[in-house]
Design an enzyme around this catalytic site. Sequence first.
Site, PDB file in Angstrom:
ATOM      1  NE  ARG A  61      -6.758  -1.416   1.707  1.00  0.00           N
ATOM      2  CZ  ARG A  61      -7.355  -0.249   1.459  1.00  0.00           C
ATOM      3  NH1 ARG A  61      -8.371   0.121   2.175  1.00  0.00           N
ATOM      4  NH2 ARG A  61      -6.944   0.526   0.468  1.00  0.00           N
ATOM      5  CB  THR A  62      -0.149  -3.373   2.862  1.00  0.00           C
ATOM      6  OG1 THR A  62      -1.200  -3.820   2.011  1.00  0.00           O
ATOM      7  CG2 THR A  62       0.843  -4.491   3.065  1.00  0.00           C
ATOM      8  CE  LYS A  91      19.455  13.020  -2.095  1.00  0.00           C
ATOM      9  NZ  LYS A  91      20.361  12.900  -0.959  1.00  0.00           N
ATOM     10  NE  ARG A 114       1.985  -2.375  -1.251  1.00  0.00           N
ATOM     11  CZ  ARG A 114       0.657  -2.320  -1.126  1.00  0.00           C
ATOM     12  NH1 ARG A 114       0.006  -1.232  -1.452  1.00  0.00           N
ATOM     13  NH2 ARG A 114      -0.019  -3.345  -0.659  1.00  0.00           N
ATOM     14  CG  HIS A 142      -0.385  -8.022  -1.833  1.00  0.00           C
ATOM     15  ND1 HIS A 142       0.260  -7.998  -0.601  1.00  0.00           N
ATOM     16  CD2 HIS A 142      -1.179  -6.915  -1.856  1.00  0.00           C
ATOM     17  CE1 HIS A 142      -0.144  -6.917   0.062  1.00  0.00           C
ATOM     18  NE2 HIS A 142      -1.007  -6.252  -0.673  1.00  0.00           N
TER      19      HIS A 142
END
Length: 318
Positions: A61-62, A91, A114, A142
């Site tokens: 969704r986000t 890396k 995120r 959030h």
Amino acid sequence: MANNAFFQNHYISIDQITSTKMINYLFFAADKMKSNVEKGKVYEPLKGKTVAILFYQPSTRTFTSFVAAARRLGAYTVAIHGMAEYSSVAKGESLEDTIRSIYQTTGADAIVIRHPENNSSQVAASVSPIPVINAGSGTLEHPTQALLDLYTIYQQFGRLNKLNVVMVGDLLYGRTIKSLAKLLALTDKSTTITFVSPDELKAPRELVQELAKKVKLFETGKLEGALEQADVVYMTRVQKEWFEKAGKLDEYERLKEKFVLTRHLVSKMKKQAIVMHPLPRVGEILREVDDDPRQRYFPQMRSGLYVRMALLNSILVK
Ligand code: CP
């Protein structure tokens, strides 16, 4: 309309929303975005701007709503899912260097991130010359989800006062309820919040103490007795990934189905009440609930498009 407090600022914590004026400002903008989208009106105030969207954790969704929000507003997007696996992070690149690099390579005007670490957005913001938006960090924040959740509630009830909100499930690891509870506590002192969870998944004590000073706050291990009074029942999943990290998968198996919302339970709720969930669901709301008129977890997602459009526009346009 009031001043735009979001302009050219990072949005990394729900604690940055300090007044109902800020909420009203954003919801006014979200209403406008909703109207434009519903009418099919092209509105591209971000033409010429670039938004970089960096996801280090899974998302349906986000991620998609941020990409859609930016593009619908006319921005160019550099959107990367799987940062941890497919960028130079694999890396050993530091978060700070990744943010510096993305700014240089894309010429972005804002970065959406995120990330699994609680302080990731703060770290990103500390080296970023452009606004950083937190699309979910660790187990604590959030902040855009909280805005879309509150917008969904506002759309439903036409008010943000005298609400009785019951939050259910994994209140320890779940980040959405923490951000939403703080936002609800800002909007009205007459709000009642009831946390329903197993003992092992209770909300952090600091959060409970903070909220108890601002709203009527209850904690219980029983859903029945709470849901009958609720205007909003906000379900959450038990978050397997954090149990995995802590080597406690046996505890996850024991707790995962502690609270399951069934059609029978929903029938005990008030007629005008609603059921919300940030999704994904993994068993805590049975599919038989989907057809109940109180179900709002599907339309709730669309609020994310409007609110994220409003937020991007507020941050990038004065
Ligand atoms: N609500 C939410 O954050 O969903 P995603 O993880 O799919 O983005």
